[in-house]
Design a protein around this motif. Sequence first.
Motif, PDB file in Angstrom:
ATOM      1  N   ALA A 432       3.947   0.085   6.274  1.00 55.07           N
ATOM      2  CA  ALA A 432       5.108   0.131   5.385  1.00 55.07           C
ATOM      3  C   ALA A 432       5.587  -1.295   5.159  1.00 55.07           C
ATOM      4  CB  ALA A 432       6.217   0.985   5.989  1.00 55.07           C
ATOM      5  N   ARG A 433       5.919  -1.639   3.916  1.00 52.49           N
ATOM      6  CA  ARG A 433       6.393  -2.980   3.562  1.00 52.49           C
ATOM      7  C   ARG A 433       7.865  -2.928   3.206  1.00 52.49           C
ATOM      8  NH1 ARG A 433       3.307  -7.310   2.115  1.00 52.49           N
ATOM      9  NH2 ARG A 433       1.045  -7.111   2.334  1.00 52.49           N
ATOM     10  N   SER A 434       8.603  -3.927   3.703  1.00 49.88           N
ATOM     11  CA  SER A 434      10.013  -4.049   3.354  1.00 49.88           C
ATOM     12  C   SER A 434      10.437  -5.479   3.603  1.00 49.88           C
ATOM     13  CB  SER A 434      10.878  -3.093   4.193  1.00 49.88           C
ATOM     14  OG  SER A 434      12.241  -3.268   3.900  1.00 49.88           O
ATOM     15  N   ALA A 435      11.017  -6.121   2.572  1.00 47.47           N
ATOM     16  CA  ALA A 435      11.510  -7.492   2.695  1.00 47.47           C
ATOM     17  C   ALA A 435      10.438  -8.427   3.240  1.00 47.47           C
ATOM     18  CB  ALA A 435      12.752  -7.539   3.587  1.00 47.47           C
ATOM     19  N   ARG A 436       9.231  -8.319   2.690  1.00 50.16           N
ATOM     20  CA  ARG A 436       8.096  -9.157   3.057  1.00 50.16           C
ATOM     21  C   ARG A 436       7.658  -8.994   4.507  1.00 50.16           C
ATOM     22  NH1 ARG A 436       9.201 -15.000   0.041  1.00 50.16           N
ATOM     23  NH2 ARG A 436       9.431 -14.168  -2.077  1.00 50.16           N
ATOM     24  N   ARG A 437       8.030  -7.910   5.098  1.00 46.81           N
ATOM     25  CA  ARG A 437       7.610  -7.615   6.463  1.00 46.81           C
ATOM     26  C   ARG A 437       6.776  -6.344   6.455  1.00 46.81           C
ATOM     27  NH1 ARG A 437      10.011 -10.126  10.694  1.00 46.81           N
ATOM     28  NH2 ARG A 437       9.549  -8.333  12.020  1.00 46.81           N
ATOM     29  N   VAL A 438       5.793  -6.311   7.331  1.00 50.30           N
ATOM     30  CA  VAL A 438       4.943  -5.126   7.475  1.00 50.30           C
ATOM     31  C   VAL A 438       5.306  -4.431   8.773  1.00 50.30           C
ATOM     32  CG1 VAL A 438       2.583  -4.291   7.749  1.00 50.30           C
ATOM     33  CG2 VAL A 438       3.064  -6.152   6.157  1.00 50.30           C
ATOM     34  N   THR A 439       5.591  -3.148   8.691  1.00 47.49           N
ATOM     35  CA  THR A 439       5.869  -2.341   9.875  1.00 47.49           C
ATOM     36  C   THR A 439       4.717  -1.366  10.076  1.00 47.49           C
ATOM     37  OG1 THR A 439       8.254  -2.477   9.512  1.00 47.49           O
ATOM     38  CG2 THR A 439       7.473  -0.740  10.984  1.00 47.49           C
ATOM     39  N   LEU A 440       4.206  -1.315  11.293  1.00 50.22           N
ATOM     40  CA  LEU A 440       3.114  -0.403  11.634  1.00 50.22           C
ATOM     41  C   LEU A 440       3.719   0.846  12.275  1.00 50.22           C
ATOM     42  CD1 LEU A 440       0.706  -3.034  13.246  1.00 50.22           C
ATOM     43  CD2 LEU A 440       0.674  -2.186  10.894  1.00 50.22           C
ATOM     44  N   HIS A 441       3.579   1.978  11.636  1.00 46.38           N
ATOM     45  CA  HIS A 441       4.101   3.241  12.154  1.00 46.38           C
ATOM     46  C   HIS A 441       2.975   3.946  12.918  1.00 46.38           C
ATOM     47  CE1 HIS A 441       8.018   3.160  10.090  1.00 46.38           C
ATOM     48  NE2 HIS A 441       7.355   2.543   9.119  1.00 46.38           N
ATOM     49  N   LEU A 442       3.093   3.951  14.239  1.00 49.40           N
ATOM     50  CA  LEU A 442       2.065   4.520  15.112  1.00 49.40           C
ATOM     51  C   LEU A 442       2.456   5.939  15.510  1.00 49.40           C
ATOM     52  CD1 LEU A 442       1.847   1.333  15.332  1.00 49.40           C
ATOM     53  CD2 LEU A 442       0.737   1.729  17.521  1.00 49.40           C
ATOM     54  N   PRO A 443       1.526   6.702  16.083  1.00 49.23           N
ATOM     55  CA  PRO A 443       1.831   8.084  16.455  1.00 49.23           C
ATOM     56  C   PRO A 443       2.945   8.163  17.513  1.00 49.23           C
ATOM     57  CG  PRO A 443      -0.531   7.704  16.486  1.00 49.23           C
ATOM     58  CD  PRO A 443       0.115   6.370  16.336  1.00 49.23           C
ATOM     59  N   GLU A 444       3.821   9.097  17.334  1.00 49.41           N
ATOM     60  CA  GLU A 444       4.867   9.333  18.328  1.00 49.41           C
ATOM     61  C   GLU A 444       4.240   9.882  19.604  1.00 49.41           C
ATOM     62  OE1 GLU A 444       9.195  11.637  18.566  1.00 49.41           O
ATOM     63  OE2 GLU A 444       7.706  12.202  17.052  1.00 49.41           O
ATOM     64  N   ALA A 445       4.814   9.489  20.736  1.00 45.45           N
ATOM     65  CA  ALA A 445       4.380   9.966  22.063  1.00 45.45           C
ATOM     66  C   ALA A 445       2.926   9.600  22.365  1.00 45.45           C
ATOM     67  CB  ALA A 445       4.583  11.478  22.185  1.00 45.45           C
ATOM     68  N   TRP A 446       2.467   8.450  21.881  1.00 48.40           N
ATOM     69  CA  TRP A 446       1.124   7.967  22.252  1.00 48.40           C
ATOM     70  C   TRP A 446       1.096   7.727  23.760  1.00 48.40           C
ATOM     71  CZ3 TRP A 446      -3.380   8.012  19.951  1.00 48.40           C
ATOM     72  CH2 TRP A 446      -4.420   7.200  20.435  1.00 48.40           C
ATOM     73  N   PRO A 447       0.153   8.319  24.502  1.00 51.23           N
ATOM     74  CA  PRO A 447       0.193   8.252  25.975  1.00 51.23           C
ATOM     75  C   PRO A 447       0.181   6.837  26.542  1.00 51.23           C
ATOM     76  CG  PRO A 447      -1.368   9.927  25.230  1.00 51.23           C
ATOM     77  CD  PRO A 447      -0.939   9.178  24.010  1.00 51.23           C
ATOM     78  N   TRP A 448      -0.401   5.898  25.811  1.00 53.94           N
ATOM     79  CA  TRP A 448      -0.527   4.524  26.312  1.00 53.94           C
ATOM     80  C   TRP A 448       0.376   3.580  25.514  1.00 53.94           C
ATOM     81  CZ3 TRP A 448      -4.513   7.817  25.044  1.00 53.94           C
ATOM     82  CH2 TRP A 448      -5.171   8.403  26.131  1.00 53.94           C
ATOM     83  N   GLN A 449       1.512   4.089  25.103  1.00 53.68           N
ATOM     84  CA  GLN A 449       2.434   3.312  24.276  1.00 53.68           C
ATOM     85  C   GLN A 449       2.930   2.072  25.000  1.00 53.68           C
ATOM     86  OE1 GLN A 449       5.663   5.600  22.627  1.00 53.68           O
ATOM     87  NE2 GLN A 449       6.993   3.809  22.376  1.00 53.68           N
ATOM     88  N   THR A 450       3.269   2.203  26.275  1.00 54.12           N
ATOM     89  CA  THR A 450       3.801   1.068  27.031  1.00 54.12           C
ATOM     90  C   THR A 450       2.768  -0.052  27.139  1.00 54.12           C
ATOM     91  OG1 THR A 450       5.234   2.543  28.299  1.00 54.12           O
ATOM     92  CG2 THR A 450       4.820   0.356  29.217  1.00 54.12           C
TER      93      THR A 450
END
Length: 468
Positions: A432-450
Amino acid sequence: MQFKHAPAAVSAVFDDPNVVSAVGLVPMLRLARAAGLVSLSQARLTVPTDKGSNAGGKVMALVAGMLAGADSIDDMNLLRHGGMGRLFARTYAPSTLGSFLRAFTFGHVRQLDAIASRVLQSLVSTAPLLHAHGDEQVMVDLDDTIIEVHGYQKQGASFGYSGVRGLNALLATASTTSSAPVILAQRLRQGKIGSPKGAARIVGDALATLRRSNPGSGARPLLRADSAFYGHATIGTAISAGADVSVTVRMDPAVKAAIATIPDDAWEMIEYTDAIRDETTGQLISKAEVAEIPFTAFRSRKKAEQIAGRLVVRRIPDLNPNKVEQPTLFDTWRHHAFFTTTDKNVTDTVAADKTHRGHAIIEQVHADLKNGPLAHLPSGVFTANSAWLVLAVITFNLTRTAGVIADRAGRLARATTATIRRTLIHIPARLARSARRVTLHLPEAWPWQTAFARLFAVTHAPPPATAS
């Protein structure tokens, strides 16, 4: 687990330009760039300009494909889907990368060897890949493996000692009791070649890389190898480079004569397969025993080339199936011996034997590579396959570093490449792009998120401030 929708209620359409399947490539390529992979390749690779322009970008693309699971040139299309072009520049076509590899000569492969060595040195300074306790020795393991190939157009392929048609890959790894192996040096060779040919050069390169990567270590590294590498060239190179050795010996007349002089009361039981401990005495009851005797290797050579050390011998009962009905009057044994230059006051007989048997750890590295980029050697050109091996080694060391950064105290620090790929690299994301920044939306509750968040934070941290 069951699918919860009716088949007719679900459809599949490949139409989203903002989705990527392996967002873990973002921190991995940041890590590779910080280690100097792009700048070193750009500066040191002299592949002809018609095929080798922007060598740094092409090397990075090949490594990125291997990180994502590619084991052939066609698999490099993994880098050309969805939003990958929005995240990365120069996602080359597989045909371009194949032409680049086929332009390599042996000299270019050696240039790539030097790049791999320097990248590893940088990675070791980034994460504790070779963490040793106190005066613990770093174990350097040497062994070769056959990579099976098919077809008659693979240069250098032939039937070697394993009876399998393939090419021979010689590797040298380094590890400690608390650190999983990294690869110090590598060489692709003809399939019919003898194991020790060129091994001395690999040992010299590996120990030089280790010395530059781990300058603060006070203990001498220990080179471990099987009997194929028991020769003056390999062992002498290791000794000259400041290492100790622990190498299996062939049962030649000199070794057999030395074993025959070991007194009966010198044998000591060890904790071996099916060993148990006596509840009353606390002594081990085992079928395996060890003993040692002083030994000078290569006595047939001039005195300056002879090497003094210890011959450590493990013996187990020789169970001859032809003698089951009529047992022998006295025990007969099978002997397994290795030559070592370690100090007996530091490493006693039992400890030396246990340390030597740890050499089998290199087989895990062979299996790891064959479960990834070395599942195939993609080209009919030998030098292209040699370059592919070096790139596979760089990829292996990168994934090992990522595991240590993401989960230093957990299982990812010692995980295989397949596990790192599954947990930290193959994560789908939407851009997702906003104000020249890219945000990566990853799966919720990914087991190895930390673990992923820690790797992402470390690789995206600002560079350290330099003193003015």
